[in-house]
Design a protein around this motif. Sequence first.
Motif, short mmCIF file in Angstrom:
data_model
loop_
_atom_site.label_atom_id
_atom_site.label_comp_id
_atom_site.label_asym_id
_atom_site.label_seq_id
_atom_site.Cartn_x
_atom_site.Cartn_y
_atom_site.Cartn_z
N VAL A 31 43.33 28.30 -41.40
CA VAL A 31 41.99 29.34 -41.31
C VAL A 31 42.56 30.89 -41.91
N LYS A 32 43.66 30.90 -41.88
CA LYS A 32 44.48 32.17 -42.22
C LYS A 32 44.20 32.37 -43.60
N LEU A 33 44.60 31.18 -44.25
CA LEU A 33 44.31 31.29 -46.16
C LEU A 33 42.76 31.18 -46.25
N GLY A 36 41.03 34.02 -43.83
CA GLY A 36 41.62 35.27 -43.50
C GLY A 36 41.83 35.92 -44.91
N LEU A 37 42.27 35.08 -45.99
CA LEU A 37 42.46 35.72 -47.42
C LEU A 37 41.53 35.28 -48.03
N GLY A 38 40.71 34.43 -48.09
CA GLY A 38 39.63 33.62 -48.82
C GLY A 38 40.41 32.69 -50.09
N SER A 158 55.37 36.53 -47.66
CA SER A 158 53.95 36.58 -47.30
C SER A 158 53.08 36.57 -48.42
N GLY A 159 53.67 36.93 -49.68
CA GLY A 159 53.00 37.11 -51.03
C GLY A 159 52.79 35.46 -51.37
N GLU A 160 53.71 34.68 -50.97
CA GLU A 160 53.69 33.10 -51.31
C GLU A 160 52.32 32.54 -51.27
N1 CAA Z 1 42.46 32.83 -38.79
C1 CAA Z 1 41.79 33.48 -39.27
N2 CAA Z 1 42.10 34.78 -40.04
C2 CAA Z 1 43.52 35.15 -39.77
C3 CAA Z 1 44.40 34.35 -39.20
C4 CAA Z 1 43.79 33.02 -38.66
N3 CAA Z 1 44.73 32.37 -37.75
N4 CAA Z 1 45.85 34.94 -39.06
C5 CAA Z 1 45.16 36.23 -39.93
N5 CAA Z 1 44.20 36.25 -40.47
C6 CAA Z 1 43.54 37.17 -41.27
C7 CAA Z 1 44.03 38.49 -40.48
O1 CAA Z 1 43.09 38.99 -39.61
C8 CAA Z 1 43.82 39.27 -42.02
O2 CAA Z 1 42.23 39.63 -42.35
P1 CAA Z 1 41.99 41.15 -42.14
O3 CAA Z 1 42.76 41.63 -43.61
O4 CAA Z 1 40.53 41.13 -42.66
O5 CAA Z 1 42.18 41.84 -41.04
C9 CAA Z 1 43.96 38.13 -43.14
O6 CAA Z 1 44.03 36.89 -42.42
C10 CAA Z 1 45.42 38.50 -43.64
O7 CAA Z 1 46.61 38.24 -42.78
P2 CAA Z 1 47.65 39.45 -42.44
O8 CAA Z 1 47.26 40.76 -43.06
O9 CAA Z 1 48.37 39.31 -41.01
O10 CAA Z 1 48.51 38.68 -43.65
P3 CAA Z 1 49.82 39.12 -43.91
O11 CAA Z 1 50.39 40.36 -43.86
O12 CAA Z 1 50.91 37.82 -43.51
O13 CAA Z 1 49.92 38.89 -45.56
C11 CAA Z 1 49.53 40.18 -47.62
C12 CAA Z 1 48.76 39.25 -46.28
C13 CAA Z 1 50.05 41.39 -47.07
C14 CAA Z 1 48.30 40.47 -48.47
C15 CAA Z 1 50.50 39.24 -48.53
O14 CAA Z 1 49.78 37.94 -48.47
C16 CAA Z 1 51.16 39.79 -49.36
O15 CAA Z 1 51.94 40.69 -49.32
N6 CAA Z 1 50.43 39.76 -50.51
C17 CAA Z 1 50.91 39.98 -51.78
C18 CAA Z 1 50.63 41.46 -52.08
C19 CAA Z 1 49.22 41.67 -52.30
O16 CAA Z 1 48.40 40.79 -52.87
N7 CAA Z 1 48.73 43.01 -52.22
C20 CAA Z 1 47.40 43.43 -52.44
C21 CAA Z 1 47.14 44.77 -53.01
S1 CAA Z 1 48.43 45.11 -54.58
C22 CAA Z 1 47.70 44.47 -55.85
O17 CAA Z 1 46.63 44.09 -55.55
C23 CAA Z 1 48.61 44.22 -56.81
C24 CAA Z 1 48.69 42.66 -57.22
O18 CAA Z 1 47.84 41.89 -57.65
C25 CAA Z 1 49.78 42.00 -56.18
#
Ligand code: CAA
Length: 464
Positions: A31-33, A36-38, A158-160
């Motif tokens: 569900v996080k993916l 949470g992330l879509g 976390s980016g994976e």
């Molecule tokens: N059920 C439902 N939702 C859940 C959940 C669960 N069990 N666990 C977590 N979630 C939700 C969180 O609440 C969060 O939602 P909100 O943002 O609405 O609060 C969402 O899922 C993501 O959770 P986290 O923030 O805890 O996730 P994370 O810190 O582990 O990783 C990330 C998220 C930082 C985006 C990571 O995937 C990442 O580093 N990605 C690469 C960098 C990136 O994409 N950055 C974006 C801006 S930079 C850019 O855009 C350039 C580019 O293309 C890379």
Amino acid sequence: MTAGIDDIAIYIPRLYIDAADFAEARGLDPVKLQKGLGVSQMAIVDANQDPACLAANACLRVMEKNNLSPDDIGRLYISTESAFDESKAMNSYVIGMLEQVYGQGSFEHCGGVETKFACVSGSYALYDNTNWIRAGEAEGKSALVVVSDIAKYDMGSSGEMTQGAGAVVMLLNDEPRLLEFDPKVTSTSIKDEYDFYRPFGKETPIVHGQYSNLLYMIQVRKALEAYKKKVISSNLIKMKENETILDHMDYINMHLPYSNMGKKALAYLVRHEWRQLPRWKNILEQIGMEEPIPKDPRGTIESVLADEEFMAKDHEFTKLFTKTQEYQDVFESKLSSSLIASTMIGNLYTASLYLGFRSSLEFEYQKGVDLEGKRIGFGSYGSGSSAMVFSGLVQPEYEEIVKSMNLEAEIGQRKRLTWSEYEELHENKLTPEQSKVHTKKEFVLVDVKTDVESRGERRYVFTS
Ligand code: CAA
């Protein structure tokens, strides 16, 4: 002179990793993916694909669909952050591939370069080529602007969970059927930052995830402020009292590293815009809490992120804000359709914004909306970092193009990877001839030379 996007085509690799399989293997809640992330599926390149052949396949599609010959194309630009050579530009490889179909030397006078600025470079390339047309330099020819990327992160990072791959090509000319860009309002913001970058020789980026999320929103907001000033001073839009610039955008397309980042960024921009207006009082009453302020409101992004109390309260505030009917209406009407393709395909770096644009056109049209004359705003972001905000109007002939859009058909039949297949591909353990699927009438990579004299030379074929 007018200029804009006449047509658009995509090429998405046929392999994907499903979010449920990914979550299971990594011990995450699926569900996080998904919620949470879509992210539902992430497209993964095969062993015989690189960003150049994704780009060439997209170009061939748009040329064949429009019955174009190489003589019709005056420029071919490629924007990517997945470059594999420090000197030879990716458009040269693409021209080499296209000439296998159209004949040796057929693109001899098609100028162009590869552009780089993380995910925003495609927007700069669009702007430059639009101005090439506006300046009358195109002499009736069109430009192809291709955005092509493989979003690949370290195993276990976390980016994976925000990977993906694909290419989008936009055909630009002076009689665009899809979208004419608004003149003299394109606005940018830029700041030397290290939120996400990929040093020479490293295949995957170094990422500060939460920092990059916040920086993205701050930079786009700054570009939007500049856009607002230009729109008002150029009289493009007459703003009435108590209106925001977002009220004048029928659709808003955001850079989508994962689809929920679009939601996050829209909520941030809308909050910022509405805060100054009478309607905010009603919103605060519904939310039932004051908008939180960081301990150090003039602090750095690091100090804001380290302010745990503020971050928790702000998160709670945002969640409540996004549940208000007023925000829901904006989200549903202006953004939601642009997120559908991203959920199915994942991150396309430079191409993410334009896949969202493509998605929005198809799914809004399917809802029965008449898109003619609608203004589309774009919020483009590239780490490192720069943002660009610009807009355009959907043209009367749009239906000619949009009526035949079919995302699923254009992606084609896909193969769901097992976890071990995904690992093999991610760690580059396979040679091109060990590709997982065999495609017809597509450009594929067959060899990358390793001997000293010709190291790095790539050979591609067009499959029969
Ligand atoms: N059920 C439902 N939702 C859940 C959940 C669960 N069990 N666990 C977590 N979630 C939700 C969180 O609440 C969060 O939602 P909100 O943002 O609405 O609060 C969402 O899922 C993501 O959770 P986290 O923030 O805890 O996730 P994370 O810190 O582990 O990783 C990330 C998220 C930082 C985006 C990571 O995937 C990442 O580093 N990605 C690469 C960098 C990136 O994409 N950055 C974006 C801006 S930079 C850019 O855009 C350039 C580019 O293309 C890379």
